[in-house]
Every structure is written in structure tokens, then in C-alpha cells.
Motif scaffolding. Structure first.
Motif, PDB file in Angstrom:
ATOM      1  N   GLN A  41       0.857  -1.197   0.000  1.00  0.00           N
ATOM      2  CA  GLN A  41       0.000   0.000   0.000  1.00  0.00           C
ATOM      3  C   GLN A  41       0.894   1.249   0.000  1.00  0.00           C
ATOM      4  OE1 GLN A  41      -0.906   2.554   2.122  1.00  0.00           O
ATOM      5  NE2 GLN A  41      -2.818   3.099   1.098  1.00  0.00           N
ATOM      6  N   ASN A  91       0.933   4.337   1.193  1.00  0.00           N
ATOM      7  CA  ASN A  91       1.305   5.018   2.447  1.00  0.00           C
ATOM      8  C   ASN A  91       2.264   4.162   3.274  1.00  0.00           C
ATOM      9  OD1 ASN A  91      -0.352   7.188   1.944  1.00  0.00           O
ATOM     10  ND2 ASN A  91      -2.114   6.246   2.950  1.00  0.00           N
ATOM     11  N   MET A  92       2.008   2.840   3.280  1.00  0.00           N
ATOM     12  CA  MET A  92       2.836   1.944   4.085  1.00  0.00           C
ATOM     13  C   MET A  92       4.244   1.818   3.494  1.00  0.00           C
ATOM     14  SD  MET A  92       0.953   1.114   6.590  1.00  0.00           S
ATOM     15  CE  MET A  92       0.372   2.782   6.492  1.00  0.00           C
ATOM     16  N   LYS A  93       4.321   1.812   2.167  1.00  0.00           N
ATOM     17  CA  LYS A  93       5.643   1.743   1.529  1.00  0.00           C
ATOM     18  C   LYS A  93       6.468   2.981   1.878  1.00  0.00           C
ATOM     19  CE  LYS A  93       5.095   0.899  -2.938  1.00  0.00           C
ATOM     20  NZ  LYS A  93       5.189   0.348  -4.300  1.00  0.00           N
ATOM     21  N   ALA A  94       5.793   4.135   1.875  1.00  0.00           N
ATOM     22  CA  ALA A  94       6.500   5.378   2.199  1.00  0.00           C
ATOM     23  C   ALA A  94       6.940   5.398   3.653  1.00  0.00           C
ATOM     24  CB  ALA A  94       5.602   6.566   1.903  1.00  0.00           C
ATOM     25  N   MET A  95       6.118   4.807   4.536  1.00  0.00           N
ATOM     26  CA  MET A  95       6.456   4.774   5.966  1.00  0.00           C
ATOM     27  C   MET A  95       7.505   3.705   6.283  1.00  0.00           C
ATOM     28  SD  MET A  95       4.475   6.579   8.251  1.00  0.00           S
ATOM     29  CE  MET A  95       3.919   5.519   9.561  1.00  0.00           C
ATOM     30  N   GLY A  96       7.792   2.839   5.310  1.00  0.00           N
ATOM     31  CA  GLY A  96       8.763   1.765   5.537  1.00  0.00           C
ATOM     32  C   GLY A  96       8.168   0.586   6.286  1.00  0.00           C
ATOM     33  N   ILE A  97       6.831   0.500   6.331  1.00  0.00           N
ATOM     34  CA  ILE A  97       6.199  -0.637   7.031  1.00  0.00           C
ATOM     35  C   ILE A  97       5.903  -1.708   5.990  1.00  0.00           C
ATOM     36  CG2 ILE A  97       4.291  -1.367   8.522  1.00  0.00           C
ATOM     37  CD1 ILE A  97       4.055   1.532   9.431  1.00  0.00           C
ATOM     38  N   GLY A  98       6.854  -2.596   5.808  1.00  0.00           N
ATOM     39  CA  GLY A  98       6.761  -3.585   4.746  1.00  0.00           C
ATOM     40  C   GLY A  98       6.150  -4.903   5.184  1.00  0.00           C
ATOM     41  N   MET A 124      13.750   7.516  10.762  1.00  0.00           N
ATOM     42  CA  MET A 124      13.825   7.881   9.344  1.00  0.00           C
ATOM     43  C   MET A 124      13.388   9.335   9.128  1.00  0.00           C
ATOM     44  SD  MET A 124      11.803   5.831   6.393  1.00  0.00           S
ATOM     45  CE  MET A 124      10.126   6.296   6.680  1.00  0.00           C
ATOM     46  N   ILE A 125      12.478   9.812   9.970  1.00  0.00           N
ATOM     47  CA  ILE A 125      11.981  11.182   9.831  1.00  0.00           C
ATOM     48  C   ILE A 125      12.790  12.147  10.702  1.00  0.00           C
ATOM     49  CG2 ILE A 125       9.935  12.641  10.087  1.00  0.00           C
ATOM     50  CD1 ILE A 125       8.399   9.846  10.183  1.00  0.00           C
ATOM     51  N   GLY A 154      15.810   0.587   3.460  1.00  0.00           N
ATOM     52  CA  GLY A 154      14.820   1.475   2.850  1.00  0.00           C
ATOM     53  C   GLY A 154      14.748   2.803   3.579  1.00  0.00           C
ATOM     54  N   ALA A 155      14.738   2.735   4.900  1.00  0.00           N
ATOM     55  CA  ALA A 155      14.665   3.939   5.723  1.00  0.00           C
ATOM     56  C   ALA A 155      15.957   4.745   5.619  1.00  0.00           C
ATOM     57  CB  ALA A 155      14.393   3.559   7.172  1.00  0.00           C
ATOM     58  N   ALA A 212      15.779   6.637   2.382  1.00  0.00           N
ATOM     59  CA  ALA A 212      14.821   7.752   2.482  1.00  0.00           C
ATOM     60  C   ALA A 212      15.410   8.911   3.274  1.00  0.00           C
ATOM     61  CB  ALA A 212      13.534   7.266   3.151  1.00  0.00           C
TER      62      ALA A 212
END
Lengths: 566, 68
Positions: free
Chosen positions: A232, A234-241, A371-372, A400-401, A404
Motif C-alpha cells: 500500500q 502510504n505503508m511503503k513510504a512509511m517503511g512498514i513492509g 527515518m523522519i 529502505g529507511a 529515504a
């Protein structure tokens, strides 16, 4: 009854056989299906890169063109590679309708592509203008024989802007070319092949074959749903794989309707993990440690073991965490590279599945936050891109993080961060081996005991030999092929086209199995008094301080010349 | 009695799945992510190992060529 060889009746050996078979099959496949004239193409592009580098003090337009062309020489892009990518592929990205990850109607597909085509046209137009400006700036610098620093800097900036635009439009072009992703057929075929791979082992290990396939279908289905959630946008962007989703979905089922009994024969958590780790061995290539030169090695390879040992010591002696294995898994997870290190050390020290769940959960939660936050802190402190990148690469767990966070700071930071993380990833094999030795030669209290060689051998998790063996074998093959050929056949062939995807599936199946056999109340018990959380936070704080200090010393005090070249 | 319990567990599973789906639908990027790429294009930050990230592989290839 006929006595069977121990090589056929032990799960660890079956992990080696299955993992080894996939790797050798991949090697045979991609070695015999290389892009046409790829050797000559590499030579020609290397020649251009060299000439351009000698011509100007910055990377010219021609340098970037040759670089991009050379980067795209991939064995996985050949028809055979594409077939295996499709076979082992995962659900596609979606935003509001999960079914779009598995199926898209022709109308919807062409509508999406139409949207991408409009965006692409816009990007291409912009990029044309950027190219004109870049060519103009390069010509001006060339007229002065590349001796005018101001003109050189101007040209460098214009070329970088054009190159970034080119990368963007090329990414958009890929989207416009993608085929209508009807995945279900491939998934069914892949389920059949995976079942067949495990069936001989199931037979020799004395499990019920029929029971396995039925249960495996259920586990595989949850794995698909986990991949869907992880895909999904949003989840890919959040790194929740997929890893987090597999555990969460598995636990949701086991703690509501309960895991059906007929699924139990397929909950082969440790077997899936060990086979996945043998495949991971081929991705751990020791020759890559020199990618960023000596400062990178010092930052990644000196800080990590110090943090690992200190955190483990802190957990044992100050926090007095009862479970040594939990302490070790969290320490490795936090100091090395998150989930993959947690999985490897958990298998090496035979940790409980709840302990692994806890470590992975904490790692993913902290990674999403770091990551943020970390790039914002770096900008606030005014650190340079290289120092910031090294700090990010050495401290944030998942790649991934890291990418980013590095990208937020700039391209140089991204290169440094991703490469430091890559060098750190390579440590997994050594750490898993060391942890296995430590746990086979010490008792419950962590004290060294006198154990005979044969006893050490009996206790030693044999799959580690497959892991290390694959790593050494692929490093030797990589080195003997040379960087260019190995990039095409190993990096962008065996690994990218086959083993990485299969390994992902095996880890996903393992995480689903963990979730399906985990009870909330048992998990809560392992979290006793929040000690694991304190361990993670204290360890990570120490990691942040030590990595920053080490990166500063290495990149700015000891090796400033290497830093200048980056 | 047993069927009531069964309905309640299925209901809990359904509620759990719905909540998880809703969690994915929150535009987290608008609240927490100041990252430059979020608004314009799709990004994938879920790679666990370096080989899973195209950007990381490209970075290594770039540094390799940059070095020569």
C-alpha cells in the motif's frame, strides 16, 4: 527400518540443500542468459568514463550517459530473468483498493498509464530544457579548457540538475511501460513450486506431507495478504513492509479465531528462516566492503561490534534481562541492520519466536521514527552531507529507511548512507557465526564452559555453514568475474532476478508462521517491565553517539582526501 | 454458547482487519513526512537489506565507478 543419513534427517541440512539448489540453479541460469555483447559494452563504457574523467574536473554529460547505460546492463532484464521475476514477484502497489495489487482491469490499467504518460511528457519537456542548459554550461567550461573554476562549478550544477531530471523521467517511463499485472496465475504457480521444494524435506523429516500442503496454502495466502498490505502506497513510504504485516496479521488470526489445527504442520518457522538465510548468504558479498574506502569500513565495522557487545553487556549486567537470547537478538537487531540481523542471530542462538517478534517490532517502530527525525536533526545541527549520511547509514536499521533519510539530505548523503549500510549488512554473516559459537560454548548463565569439539559440533546450528559457505562462494565468484561482469550476472542476475525474491517469500512465510503461533499473553511476558525497550533505547543512544564521533574522525580527521573525492 | 463465542471471535478478526485497513488509509505523509518526494511520486522505503533497494544498489555502483 532403514537408517537414514543425518544429512537427510536434519532441518538445518535441508535448508542448505534447498538454498544451495536455488543459488546454483540461479547461477547456471543467469550465466547462460546474459545480455548480448555485454562484455564489450562494459569495456566501451568504461573507456568513455575514463576519457571523460580525464577530460574535466567534474562529471560531464557524456560521463553520466555512459554511466546510466552501463548500469542498465542486467541479466535479469533478459527474457529468462523477466520470467523468474514475474514468477517470484509480489503484489503491485495500490492506494485505496487492495484488489488493484493483484488485478487491474484493462480499462483501469490504460487509464493509469494515460495519467503517467501525461506526467512523462511534462518531465521530458523539462528535461530537454535542462539538457540545453547543461550542454551550454559544459561548452562554456570547455572553451576555457576546464580551468575556470566558476564555469566548472556552474557546469557541474547544471549537469546534475539535468541528470536528476533524466532519472525522474526514466522512472516515470517504466510506469508507462508496465504490463497489466494479473498476478493470481503466477502466484498459484509459485505456490506449487515452493511446495514442491519443501516436500522432499518434509518426507525425510517425518512430517505429514498432505497436512503440509494444506496448511502451507493457508500460510501462503496470509503471506500474499501481508505483501498486499506492505504494498500500500502510504505503508511503503512509511517503511512498514511485509515483515511487520506478516507478524501482525498472523497474530490477529491466532488471537481471535485461533490458528486452525490443520495449519500447524506448515508452521515451519525455523526451516523457512534458515533456508532464507542460506539464500541471504549469497547477498552478503565481502568484496563490497571497499565500496567507500577505509573510512566506511571503520565506521561500519568498528562501531557495530563495539555497540553490539556493550549493549549485550548492559542487558546482562545492568538490566539483568533473564533471557540471554532475547538480549542478544535485540542487541544485534539494533546495532547491525534490524530485521535481517535479528533473524540471523535469533536462528544462530536458537531464540524463541516471541523474542524475535519483540525485536522486530521494536526495530520497525524505531526505524519509522528515526527515518523522519534523524535527517531533521542533522539539518538542524548543520552537519555536512557526508557526515550526516554516514551517521544515518550507521544507525538507522533498515536499508529502505536509510535511503529515504539520506535522500532527504541530498545525493551525496544518500550515496554515503546507503553504502555504509551495505558494508554493515555484510557483518551479518560474521556476527551470526560468532553468536553461534558463543552460544554453543557457554552455559545458561552465559559463562564459558569446557565443551568437547564433538559436543560443540552437535550444538552448532549447521545452517550457518550454508550461510557462510554461500557468502564465501559468491564472493569468490564475484571477484573472479570482475566487477562489471559480476554486476550484470550476480548483482543484477542471480540476486536481483531470483534469490532476493525467493528469500523475501521465505522470510514472509516465516513471519506469518511466527504470528500464527504467537500468543499476546506470552509476548507480554517477554516484555517484562519494559526492559527490552530500555535496552533498545540505551543501545541506540550509544550507537548514535559513537557512530557520529567515529564518522567525524574517519571522514574528516584521518581520511579527508577520500572524503573530498566523494 | 459455543456458536456465540465463535461469532465473537470472527467479529474481532473482522474489526481487527478493518482497523488495519483504515491504518493504511491515513495519509501519514501529510502529518509526519516533510520528505521532498512524498507529494509528487510514489516512494518505497520498505527495503530491509541493501539488495532490496534499487537506490542502494545504484549508490554502490555509482561509488564504484566514481572511484575509478
Amino acid at each position: 527400518m532403514e537408517k537414514r543419513s543425518f544429512l537427510l534427517t536434519h532441518e538445518d541440512y535441508w535448508s542448505i540443500w534447498i538454498g544451495g539448489f536455488i543459488l546454483l540453479f540461479g547461477l547456471f541460469l543467469f550465466y547462460n542468459n546474459t545480455p548480448e555483447d555485454f562484455e564489450k559494452k562494459h569495456e566501451d563504457y568504461d573507456q568513455i568514463l575514463q576519457t571523460e574523467k580525464e577530460k574535466a574536473p567534474f562529471k560531464t554529460i557524456e560521463w553520466y550517459r555512459a554511466f546510466r547505460a552501463q548500469r542498465s546492463i542486467k541479466a535479469a532484464s533478459e527474457p529468462v530473468g523477466k520470467f523468474f521475476k514475474k514468477l517470484t514477484g509480489k503484489p503491485s502497489s495500490w492506494s485505496t483498493n487492495p484488489l488493484a495489487g493483484l488485478y487491474k482491469s484493462a480499462d483501469r490499467d490504460s487509464l493509469e498509464k494515460h495519467g503517467y504518460t501525461i506526467k512523462l511528457a511534462d518531465l521530458v519537456e523539462k528535461n530537454k530544457l535542462q539538457l540545453v542548459l547543461a550542454e551550454d554550461a559544459q561548452q562554456k567550461a570547455a572553451k576555457e579548457d576546464f580551468k575556470n573554476t566558476a564555469l566548472n562549478l556552474e557546469a557541474e550544477a547544471a549537469i546534475e540538475t539535468w541528470y536528476k531530471g533524466r532519472e525522474k523521467s526514466s522512472a516515470m517511463k517504466k510506469k508507462t511501460k508496465g504490463t497489466n499485472p494479473f498476478k493470481l496465475g503466477w502466484l498459484v504457480l509459485w505456490f506449487g513450486i515452493l511446495s514442491l521444494l519443501f516436500l522432499p524435506g518434509i518426507y525425510f523429516l517425518g512430517e505429514k506431507r498432505k497436512g503440509f500442503v494444506k496448511g502451507f496454502a493457508f500460510v501462503f495466502l496470509i503471506a500474499i495478504i501481508s505483501y498486499l498490505f506492505g504494498a500500500q502506497s502510504n505503508m511503503k513510504a512509511m517503511g512498514i513492509g511485509y515483515a511487520a504485516w506478516a507478524i501482525v496479521l498472523g497474530m490477529l488470526i491466532s488471537n481471535t479465531i485461533g490458528t486452525p489445527k490443520w495449519v500447524t504442520p506448515a508452521l515451519q518457522t525455523s526451516w523457512f528462516i534458515k533456508t532464507g538465510l542460506v539464500l541471504l548468504g549469497a547477498e552478503v558479498l565481502f568484496n563490497k566492503v571497499m565500496s567507500i574506502g577505509l573510512p566506511g569500513i571503520f565506521v561500519a565495522w568498528m562501531t557495530t561490534p563495539i555497540v553490539l557487545i556493550s549493549t549485550y553487556w548492559f542487558g546482562q549486567n545492568i538490566l539483568k534481562i533473564k533471557s540471554k537470547t532475547l538480549n542478544m537478538v535485540i542487541s544485534a537487531d539494533m546495532s547491525v541492520c534490524g530485521v535481517s540481523a535479528a533473524v540471523a542471530t535469533a536462528a544462530a542462538c536458537k531464540a524463541k519466536k516471541e523474542e524475535l517478534t519483540l525485536a522486530i517490532g521494536m526495530s520497525m517502530a524505531f526505524t519509522s521514527v528515526m527515518m523522519i527525525v534523524l535527517p531533521i536533526i542533522i539539518k538542524g545541527m548543520g552537519l555536512s552531507e557526508i557526515l550526516g549520511g554516514a551517521w544515518i547509514g550507521g544507525t538507522i536499521d533498515a536499508t529502505g529507511a536509510v535511503v529515504a533519510a539520506g535522500e532527504f539530505l541530498g545525493d551525496k548523503a544518500l550515496y554515503v548512507a546507503a553504502t555504509i549500510k551495505m558494508i554493515q549488512n555484510i557483518l551479518i554473516g560474521i556476527i551470526a557465526f560468532g553468536v553461534a559459537i558463543y552460544f554453543t560454548t557457554s552455559n545458561e548463565n552465559g559463562e564459558k564452559t569446557k565443551v568437547g569439539i564433538s559436543e560443540i559440533w552437535n550444538r552448532f546450528p549447521k545452517f550457518i555453514l550454508g550461510f557462510i559457505g554461500a557468502s564465501i562462494l559468491f564472493t569468490l565468484i564475484y571477484t573472479s568475474m570482475g566487477d562489471n561482469h559480476a554486476y550484470t550476472i550476480i548483482d543484477q542476475g542471480v540476486i536481483s532476478g531470483l534469490s532476493k525474491n525467493v528469500r523475501g517469500w521465505l522470510f514472509c512465510l516465516a513471519f506469518v508462521s511466527i504470528g500464527l503461533s504467537t500468543n499476546f499473553s506470552v509476548l507480554k511476558k517477554h516484555f517484562s517491565g519494559g526492559k527490552p525497550l530500555v535496552l533498545y533505547v540505551v543501545g541506540q543512544t550509544f550507537n548514535l553517539i559513537l557512530t557520529l564521533v567515529m564518522a567525524y574522525i574517519m571522514f574528516y580527521l584521518i581520511f579527508p582526501d577520500i572524503t573530498k573525492q566523494l | 454458547m459455543k456458536s456465540k463465542q465463535s461469532i465473537s471471535t470472527w467479529l474481532r478478526l473482522f474489526i481487527g482487519l478493518t482497523l488495519l485497513f483504515l491504518f493504511t488509509q491515513i495519509q501519514w505523509g501529510n502529518y509526519f513526512f516533510p520528505t521532498k518526494k512524498m507529494d509528487q511520486e510514489e516512494v518505497d522505503n520498505s527495503a530491509l537489506f541493501y539488495t532490496e533497494s534499487e537506490a542502494a544498489m545504484d549508490a554502490a555502483f555509482y561509488l564504484n565507478k566514481n572511484d575509478k
